[in-house]
Design a protein around this motif. Structure first.
Motif, PDB file in Angstrom:
ATOM      1  N   ASP A  43       6.750   3.838 -11.012  1.00 36.00           N
ATOM      2  CA  ASP A  43       5.393   3.535 -10.559  1.00 36.00           C
ATOM      3  C   ASP A  43       4.912   4.742  -9.762  1.00 36.00           C
ATOM      4  O   ASP A  43       5.521   5.116  -8.762  1.00 36.00           O
ATOM      5  CB  ASP A  43       5.413   2.283  -9.672  1.00 36.00           C
ATOM      6  CG  ASP A  43       4.033   1.967  -9.117  1.00 36.00           C
ATOM      7  OD1 ASP A  43       3.031   2.408  -9.706  1.00 36.00           O
ATOM      8  OD2 ASP A  43       3.970   1.265  -8.077  1.00 36.00           O
TER       9      ASP A  43
ATOM     10  N   ASP B  96       5.580   6.056  -4.875  1.00 40.17           N
ATOM     11  CA  ASP B  96       4.478   6.204  -3.931  1.00 40.17           C
ATOM     12  C   ASP B  96       5.070   6.549  -2.568  1.00 40.17           C
ATOM     13  O   ASP B  96       5.595   5.683  -1.863  1.00 40.17           O
ATOM     14  CB  ASP B  96       3.674   4.895  -3.867  1.00 40.17           C
ATOM     15  CG  ASP B  96       2.312   5.111  -3.241  1.00 40.17           C
ATOM     16  OD1 ASP B  96       2.178   6.090  -2.469  1.00 40.17           O
ATOM     17  OD2 ASP B  96       1.389   4.330  -3.523  1.00 40.17           O
TER      18      ASP B  96
ATOM     19  N   THR C 292       0.874  -0.549  -9.975  1.00 38.88           N
ATOM     20  CA  THR C 292       2.041  -1.222  -9.400  1.00 38.88           C
ATOM     21  C   THR C 292       2.233  -2.602 -10.023  1.00 38.88           C
ATOM     22  O   THR C 292       3.339  -2.984 -10.404  1.00 38.88           O
ATOM     23  CB  THR C 292       1.871  -1.325  -7.864  1.00 38.88           C
ATOM     24  OG1 THR C 292       1.728   0.006  -7.365  1.00 38.88           O
ATOM     25  CG2 THR C 292       3.058  -1.981  -7.212  1.00 38.88           C
TER      26      THR C 292
HETATM   27 MG   LIG Z   1       0.391   1.206  -6.571  1.00 41.97          MG
END
Ligand SMILES: [Mg+2]
Ligand SMILES: Nc1ncnc2c1ncn2[C@@H]1O[C@H](COP(=O)(O)OP(=O)(O)OP(=O)(O)O)[C@@H](O)[C@H]1O
Length: 439
Positions: free
Chosen positions: A234, A45, A16
């Protein structure tokens, strides 16, 4: 359009952190005035999204809302559209308006048996219970003539009313992409993603495992991807198993190697292997014309964009890059390069891939990163040396040619590239040295 995915199977290795700061560096490298459609950072995520809170920017709609919309509206609507057609065909047959041998009736009979009722929210629709009842009877209805047994249930459904309800639902069924993308003025890029844990909800966990739902989610992402020049994704620890098709839309994969942790390095090496395997299989299936599902959707999209000639090359030439994180000494880099080379060698893949795997960048272990993270901001621009590391990564992402060393280069070349600083700084150092020698 180019999609860059930051991956690494272990938690806490810096995915991240690097995604956010690489996005900032890319924004700087590309910036010429404000452009809302240039760069988007996507937080995939779904368990514990963190980007919105790290950047202290809170979009009005997040993936949680998207899941609600896709589950309760898009999926529900598509499901009900088929039920409507099915019910009206069955009614027409039962009432003698069409014969048993009717192509459309046969098609609907097939749908009747194939429909997935698991994601249907019966309580949210006026005729939900009747639809459930209708589908529960599937075991008893084996032939078209047995549809007559369904007459009592079919009669309970007012088709006129059903149709007008459907039309009403249609108006809100599709998520409006713009509501989910939030442009951060201060940073000059957009974000898309979570805010609260999405898979914490049982219904959502169930949905993500249903291919039909997943397809809708991926279609939405694809839609977003096409809007931007560059997208940084991410990914969560452990990867995006339930969305492996996503690997196909990625143009560049950046593997994060956390040099402070041997277990994490092994995990990242394994991730490199997984991707190689996946892409090899994809290429083989593509060559044989055996792609199915989302893979095929992706290829069709690429065909539209690139034309047939370049497509095979684009699949073959996905960029694979490594970013070392938390680096404290050059020996750590040498050690992990050795581990990766040896591992690929045991798989007999080293010679094939040594020039494909690029060594994209290195970020040292640095307190500033931790501190700025906790202050909910970027480290990029807080520290010149760190920013330069990110600029080097951004440059590699943007370059069409390979500007960075590969696994085939010797360690000295790789290390000197990773430690490269900009010329003005070197110039500054030299003038400072020249100044001190004349004193
Ligand atoms: Mg992360
Ligand atoms: N080079 C570095 N130096 C110092 N601290 C770092 C560095 N890289 C990352 N960190 C810190 O490590 C912690 C974990 O980083 P991050 O959240 O980016 O990892 P992640 O791989 O995304 O984790 P997860 O798998 O849980 O999503 C953060 O507090 C971050 O500030």
């Amino acid at each position: 359009m180019s999609i860059i995915s930051v991956v690494g199977p272990k938690g806490g290795i810096g995915k991240t952190t690097l995604s956010i700061n690489a996005t900032a560096a890319l924004t700087r490298a590309l910036s010429s005035g404000k452009n809302h459609n240039r760069i988007c950072l996507v937080d995939l995520d779904l368990r514990l999204p963190t980007i919105t809170s790290l950047l202290d920017s809170h979009p009005s709609k997040t993936f949680y809302d998207l899941f609600e919309c896709l589950g309760k509206k898009t999926y529900q609507n598509d499901f009900l559209k088929i039920v409507y057609l099915m019910t009206s065909r069955f009614r027409a047959y039962v009432e003698g308006d069409i014969p048993a041998r009717n192509e459309r009736l046969a098609k609907m009979f097939h749908h009747y048996h194939a429909m997935n009722i698991d994601l249907f929210l019966a309580s949210e629709f006026k005729y939900g219970n009747e639809i459930r009842e209708l589908l529960k009877k599937r075991k008893e209805i084996k032939t078209i003539s047995q549809i007559k047994k369904l007459q009592p249930i079919l009669k309970k459904i007012d088709l006129e009313k059903f149709r007008s309800l459907l039309e009403e639902m249609e108006r809100v069924a599709q998520p409006v992409m713009e509501e989910y993308i939030s442009y951060i003025e201060e940073y000059g890029f957009s974000i898309l993603g979570g805010e609260v844990p999405i898979l914490g909800k049982r219904a959502h966990r169930k949905r993500i495992n249903e291919p039909e739902f997943l397809l809708r989610f991926l279609e939405f992402l694809d839609h977003v991807f096409q809007k931007f020049e560059h997208v940084i994704v991410d990914t969560p620890a452990g990867g995006v198993n339930h969305m492996s098709s996503l690997m196909n839309v990625i143009d560049q994969v950046l593997f994060v190697f956390d040099l402070s942790n041997n277990i994490a390095i092994n995990g990242s090496i394994d991730a490199v292997h997984t991707f190689i395997d996946y892409y090899e299989e994809f290429q083989a299936d593509y060559a044989k014309g055996q792609l199915v599902g989302l893979d095929r959707v992706h290829v069709n999209r690429l065909l539209e964009q690139k034309g047939k000639g370049d497509l095979y090359q684009s699949i073959k030439n996905k960029k694979l890059g490594i970013v070392f994180n938390r680096c404290q000494s050059n020996q750590e880099i040498e050690k992990s390069l050795k581990m990766l080379r040896e591992y690929l060698d045991t798989l007999d893949k080293y010679h094939q891939y040594k020039r494909r795997i690029q060594i994209v960048g290195m970020v040292p272990h640095n307190k500033v990163i931790n501190i700025t993270n906790n202050r909910k901001s970027l480290f990029y621009n807080m520290d010149i040396a760190l920013s330069e590391r990110m600029d080097l990564i951004a440059k590699a992402i943007l370059s069409k040619n390979n500007i960075c060393p590969t696994l085939a280069d010797d360690d000295k070349t790789i290390i000197s590239y990773l430690n490269k600083t900009k010329k003005p700084q070197l110039f500054e150092k030299l003038t400072r040295l020249a100044g001190s020698s004349t004193n």
